[in-house]
Design a protein around this motif. Structure first.
Motif, mmCIF file in Angstrom:
data_model
loop_
_atom_site.group_PDB
_atom_site.id
_atom_site.type_symbol
_atom_site.label_atom_id
_atom_site.label_comp_id
_atom_site.label_asym_id
_atom_site.label_seq_id
_atom_site.Cartn_x
_atom_site.Cartn_y
_atom_site.Cartn_z
ATOM 1 N N TRP A 87 5.593 70.812 78.336
ATOM 2 C CA TRP A 87 4.699 71.282 77.283
ATOM 3 C C TRP A 87 4.513 72.794 77.408
ATOM 4 N N ASP A 88 4.277 73.454 76.256
ATOM 5 C CA ASP A 88 3.970 74.872 76.260
ATOM 6 C C ASP A 88 3.123 75.207 75.044
ATOM 7 N N ALA A 89 2.841 76.525 74.869
ATOM 8 C CA ALA A 89 1.983 76.946 73.756
ATOM 9 C C ALA A 89 2.638 76.736 72.401
ATOM 10 N N GLY A 90 3.970 76.703 72.370
ATOM 11 C CA GLY A 90 4.665 76.376 71.133
ATOM 12 C C GLY A 90 4.863 77.559 70.218
ATOM 13 N N ASP A 91 4.287 77.481 69.038
ATOM 14 C CA ASP A 91 4.556 78.439 67.983
ATOM 15 C C ASP A 91 3.704 79.700 68.137
ATOM 16 N N LEU A 139 -3.061 77.232 77.558
ATOM 17 C CA LEU A 139 -2.267 77.978 76.585
ATOM 18 C C LEU A 139 -1.716 79.269 77.177
ATOM 19 N N LYS A 140 -2.294 79.707 78.307
ATOM 20 C CA LYS A 140 -1.871 80.959 78.921
ATOM 21 C C LYS A 140 -0.697 80.791 79.871
ATOM 22 N N VAL A 141 -0.312 79.560 80.177
ATOM 23 C CA VAL A 141 0.769 79.335 81.134
ATOM 24 C C VAL A 141 2.098 79.307 80.394
ATOM 25 N N ARG A 142 3.168 79.440 81.157
ATOM 26 C CA ARG A 142 4.497 79.383 80.554
ATOM 27 C C ARG A 142 4.850 77.968 80.149
ATOM 28 N N SER A 143 4.556 76.996 81.004
ATOM 29 C CA SER A 143 4.848 75.601 80.684
ATOM 30 C C SER A 143 4.015 74.710 81.593
ATOM 31 N N GLN A 173 1.980 84.987 83.750
ATOM 32 C CA GLN A 173 0.750 85.707 84.058
ATOM 33 C C GLN A 173 0.895 86.552 85.326
ATOM 34 N N ARG A 174 1.568 86.002 86.321
ATOM 35 C CA ARG A 174 1.766 86.761 87.548
ATOM 36 C C ARG A 174 2.569 88.038 87.279
ATOM 37 N N GLY A 175 3.597 87.932 86.443
ATOM 38 C CA GLY A 175 4.368 89.117 86.089
ATOM 39 C C GLY A 175 3.549 90.136 85.322
ATOM 40 N N GLU A 176 2.671 89.652 84.412
ATOM 41 C CA GLU A 176 1.836 90.572 83.646
ATOM 42 C C GLU A 176 0.861 91.315 84.553
ATOM 43 N N TYR A 177 0.195 90.593 85.440
ATOM 44 C CA TYR A 177 -0.762 91.245 86.337
ATOM 45 C C TYR A 177 -0.058 92.207 87.290
ATOM 46 N N LEU A 178 1.121 91.831 87.762
ATOM 47 C CA LEU A 178 1.862 92.722 88.654
ATOM 48 C C LEU A 178 2.282 93.998 87.932
ATOM 49 N N SER A 179 2.733 93.878 86.696
ATOM 50 C CA SER A 179 3.144 95.064 85.932
ATOM 51 C C SER A 179 1.955 95.969 85.614
ATOM 52 N N LEU A 180 0.835 95.354 85.201
ATOM 53 C CA LEU A 180 -0.344 96.162 84.884
ATOM 54 C C LEU A 180 -0.879 96.874 86.116
ATOM 55 N N GLY A 181 -0.870 96.169 87.252
ATOM 56 C CA GLY A 181 -1.327 96.809 88.475
ATOM 57 C C GLY A 181 -0.434 97.962 88.889
ATOM 58 N N SER A 239 -7.705 83.405 87.346
ATOM 59 C CA SER A 239 -6.989 82.707 86.292
ATOM 60 C C SER A 239 -6.355 81.417 86.813
ATOM 61 N N CYS A 240 -5.785 81.462 88.021
ATOM 62 C CA CYS A 240 -5.202 80.255 88.616
ATOM 63 C C CYS A 240 -6.266 79.201 88.884
ATOM 64 N N ALA A 241 -7.460 79.641 89.306
ATOM 65 C CA ALA A 241 -8.545 78.693 89.540
ATOM 66 C C ALA A 241 -8.968 78.017 88.238
ATOM 67 N N ASP A 242 -9.019 78.772 87.138
ATOM 68 C CA ASP A 242 -9.368 78.176 85.842
ATOM 69 C C ASP A 242 -8.302 77.177 85.398
#
Length: 281
Positions: free
Chosen positions: A129-133, A151-155, A179-187, A230-233
């Motif tokens: 399953w994923d966020a889809g469209d 909805l924030k996860v890849r799958s 999400q891990r890639g996004e946080y790593l890039s922003l940091g 985010s992982c805890a949520d």
């Protein structure tokens, strides 16, 4: 004549689910007493097979569980993101007191209704399953309340297996590598933005060089904490889905009862009886 030995009663025996619970709790107590898990406290697969055989667990089941464990470890390579931010796979496992097929159907309905996920791929063993469209992506960006955490996860991978005795084992695995890639890039971007002026100023005064490393590390540490939250949520959302699966689908007994009125129709009130004062005649 030796002492009389009482026969074992059924209430003195434990179920396979209780065996798993006792062993897991004993392992937690042992790890807490010995400290962190190291190679000194590890055992070989052969010893594990022998221990499982003493508990009446078939060797084929142990080998299959070991292969699943190895595949989970191999699914995530040892990258820089893994070393800095940790694992990108969140897994929850639960044993549910219902057959596999109703449990799978109920969990799929919950993923679609409660988290608004779309079915991407489905086989006999798993469903993905994923966020889809685009609408799911927009809802993910506007989800400030955190209700649609998945909805924030890849799958999200759903696997339900029959474990016998009318029970099933449900497993949900969320892939949060996006999400891990996004946080790593922003940091990294924010750290480089803060450290660059300090490095330029350090050409004129060497004291500024002392602040370069903290400027690089501080944003990364902050985004690492955000990633852990985010992982805890997400883990909390997965646990809530399994809790709902344990409760089972809602009963339809109330909906089968005949209705006194049509849906949306307001039921009229009975008129209040009039009381008249008796005449004195």
């Amino acid at each position: 004549m030796g002492p009389h030995r009482k026969p074992s009663r059924m209430e003195d025996r434990i179920t396979p689910a209780e065996v798993e619970m006792v062993l897991r709790h004993a392992a937690e107590l042992s790890a807490r007493r010995r400290g962190s898990d190291t190679l000194a406290n590890s055992i070989s697969p052969e010893v594990l097979v022998q221990v499982a055989a003493a508990l009446g667990i078939a060797e084929s089941d142990v080998r299959r569980a070991l292969s699943d464990l190895v595949s989970d470890k191999a699914a995530e390579p040892d990258t820089l993101a893994f070393k800095l931010y940790g694992s990108a796979r969140i897994k929850t496992v639960r044993e549910i007191e219902s057959p596999a097929e109703p449990t799978r159907t109920h969990l799929e309905e919950l993923l679609q209704r409660e988290q608004s996920l779309k079915l991407r791929r489905k086989t006999e063993a798993i469903s993905l399953w994923d966020a889809g469209d685009v609408l799911g992506t927009v809802r993910r960006a506007l989800d400030f309340s955190g209700h649609y955490s998945l909805l924030k996860v890849r799958s999200v991978e759903l696997r339900v297996e029959d474990v016998g005795y009318g029970r099933s084992g449900a497993r949900l695995i969320a892939d949060v590598s996006n999400q891990r890639g996004e946080y790593l890039s922003l940091g990294g971007i924010l750290g480089a933005t803060l450290a660059l002026p300090l490095a330029i100023a350090g050409v004129y005064d060497w004291l500024y060089f002392l602040a370069v490393i903290p400027a690089l590390a501080a944003p990364g540490a902050g985004f690492r904490l955000a990633y852990q939250k985010s992982c805890a949520d997400i883990r909390r959302a997965l646990d809530s889905l399994l809790d709902a699966a344990e409760e089972g689908p809602p009963r339809e007994g109330l909906s089968d009862q005949p209705r006194d009125r049509k849906p949306g129709q307001i039921q009229g009130l009975k008129p209040i009886p009039k009381f008249t004062q008796p005449s004195n005649e």
